[in-house]
Design an enzyme around this catalytic site. Structure first.
Site, PDB file in Angstrom:
ATOM      1  CG  ASN A   1      -1.866   1.097   1.287  1.00 35.19           C
ATOM      2  OD1 ASN A   1      -1.877   1.951   0.404  1.00 35.19           O
ATOM      3  ND2 ASN A   1      -2.692   1.111   2.316  1.00 35.19           N
TER       4      ASN A   1
ATOM      5  NE  ARG B   1      -6.361   0.873   0.266  1.00 35.94           N
ATOM      6  CZ  ARG B   1      -6.688   1.234   1.483  1.00 35.94           C
ATOM      7  NH1 ARG B   1      -5.909   0.921   2.488  1.00 35.94           N
ATOM      8  NH2 ARG B   1      -7.785   1.901   1.702  1.00 35.94           N
TER       9      ARG B   1
ATOM     10  CG  HIS C   1     -12.442   3.280   3.342  1.00 39.90           C
ATOM     11  ND1 HIS C   1     -13.043   4.346   3.955  1.00 39.90           N
ATOM     12  CD2 HIS C   1     -11.119   3.426   3.559  1.00 39.90           C
ATOM     13  CE1 HIS C   1     -12.123   5.124   4.506  1.00 39.90           C
ATOM     14  NE2 HIS C   1     -10.929   4.581   4.284  1.00 39.90           N
TER      15      HIS C   1
ATOM     16  NE  ARG D   1      -8.594  11.966   3.617  1.00 42.74           N
ATOM     17  CZ  ARG D   1      -8.775  10.670   3.445  1.00 42.74           C
ATOM     18  NH1 ARG D   1      -9.884  10.222   2.897  1.00 42.74           N
ATOM     19  NH2 ARG D   1      -7.851   9.811   3.814  1.00 42.74           N
TER      20      ARG D   1
ATOM     21  CD  GLU E   1      -8.481  -1.375   4.341  1.00 44.35           C
ATOM     22  OE1 GLU E   1      -7.816  -1.248   5.401  1.00 44.35           O
ATOM     23  OE2 GLU E   1      -8.917  -0.403   3.701  1.00 44.35           O
TER      24      GLU E   1
END
Ligand code: ADP
Length: 406
Positions: free
Chosen positions: A16, A103, A191, A251, A388
């Site tokens: 990732n 990813r 996600h 964010r 993940e």
């Protein structure tokens, strides 16, 4: 996951890759047992300023905690070959690296499933850079470095957007002129690998729930929620970019677009100013002026920290209600990711807003970190740790197996 007896025993690397960090997990592939098991994991952090490598075995033993500043010539690409060599020297005899799974943030409107990487795909990924200018180039750089330094190594791309391709257009369309929608300005959602993992986990462990209507709250540094109906995504809170939805670490989450126009006109902000403000200086950090880390806010006495936490919890609860509406009801709620898995008070505060929806926590089960934390008369509320990386590893093994069969 399909049976993968045709594969050799070996290792899989899951990457990732960001702008200043690369997270990696190495899995052992054991074809005879038909299983993939975590072997070790770690990250290169502070790349570009003072690179550091840290790694731990799956059992939690420290394998590295070292400065790589002397190799850090700026950016991820020059460090990656060192990282791959470091990883390979930690693989035991008879356990070669079989493949790498990446990813990749954006698969656009066309890439609905993980794919083997080739030049054709790289061109497609390149065309999607405008949709994710901060992340897609970083993901692609890691793929390129690997294909140059390990030319024979199969590589697989797994997209954060792909799981959401089952959403109806009523969930993905913004109220803007049709030609902009057709040009790709639509809601994609992110996600996806986390939601796919949770969806599969539910179908294996709680098949009845998996067939129902479940809201999954992935609350981490980046946060979003997803409506799963019969295991498929039918709506989510992130949209065109990873800015939409609930407030996050740094964010902003949902914002009146009129604010952006105002900031440009009155504050003379340009694209870079706005990107910095909305991605890096807003959210929990912006509201509190203290930190983007939920733990720091929860332990602060500053009223601004408390207010930031209250706003976060209310917004998350409001999104649970919105997603419930999209599904025509709700059968269960699942918390996952850093905050969702670990923060007892945040789960409690969110659920206090949802009593009217039939959701109530058993505070004892919540505090003692049980996998099911709902009160007796409540809809079920579960805490399920996401994974993940394992999802990427499974997809990579599936594609290798299919390639062998072909
Ligand atoms: P990312 O989105 O970067 O993958 P994570 O899923 O690891 O992030 O979540 C990071 C967030 O989880 C941080 O805001 C951190 O404060 C929060 N977190 C981790 N453990 C706890 C805890 N025990 N209580 C509250 N927040 C926590």
């Amino acid at each position: 996951m399909t049976a993968f007896h045709s594969l050799k025993k070996g290792a899989l690397l899951v990457l990732n890759s960001g702008s200043s960090s690369v997270k990696f997990t190495v899995f052992a592939v054991e074809p005879e047992e038909n299983r993939i098991v975590p072997f070790f994991a770690g990250q290169l952090s502070e790349i570009g300023t003072d690179a550091k490598l840290s790694a731990k075995s799956a059992a939690g033993e420290k394998m590295a905690e070292e400065s790589w500043a002397d190799r850090d010539t700026g950016g991820v690409p020059p460090l990656l070959p060192h990282l791959i060599s470091w990883i390979e020297t930690r693989l035991p005899e008879g356990m070669p690296l079989l493949a790498a799974g990446h990813r990749v943030v954006h698969g656009g409107s066309g890439l609905h499933h993980p794919v083997m990487i080739n030049e054709h795909l790289m061109k497609e990924l390149e065309s999607l850079i405008p949709l994710a200018p901060l992340h897609q180039p970083q993901n692609m750089a890691a793929i390129r470095v690997l294909s140059e330094s390990r030319t024979e190594l199969p590589q697989v791309a797994c997209f954060d957007t792909a799981f959401h391709h089952t959403q109806p257009t009523t969930s993905t369309t913004y109220a803007i002129p049709r030609e902009l929608t057709e040009a790709g300005i639509r809601r994609y959602g992110f996600h996806g690998l986390s939601y796919e993992y949770i969806s599969r986990h539910l179908s294996e462990e709680k098949p009845d729930l998996a067939k129902g209507r479940v809201v999954v709250a992935h609350l981490g540094n980046g946060s979003s929620l997803c409506a799963l109906k019969n295991g498929r995504s039918i709506d989510t809170t992130m949209g065109f970019s990873a800015l939409e939805g609930v407030p996050m670490g740094t964010r902003c989450g949902n914002l009146d677009p009129g604010i952006v126009i105002h900031l440009m006109r009155e504050y003379k902000m340009d694209v870079n100013d706005l990107e910095r403000l909305l991605y890096h200086k807003s959210g929990l950090l912006g509201m509190s002026g203290i930190s983007n880390d939920m733990r720091a806010l929860l332990s602060s006495n500053d009223p601004k920290a408390k207010e930031a936490v209250d706003i976060f919890c209310l917004r998350v609860a409001e999104e649970i209600a919105r997603l419930t509406c999209a599904m025509g009801g709700i059968d269960a709620l699942v918390f996952t990711a850093g905050i969702g898995e670990h923060s007892v008070p945040i789960r409690s505060m969110i659920c206090k807003h949802l009593k009217w929806l039939g959701i109530e926590l058993c505070e004892e089960s919540n505090a003692s970190r049980q996998p099911q934390i709902s009160a007796e008369n409540s809809l079920p509320v579960h805490v399920i740790p996401t994974n993940e990386e394992l999802m990427i590893a499974r997809h990579t093994v599936d594609l290798l197996t299919m390639r062998n069969a072909a």
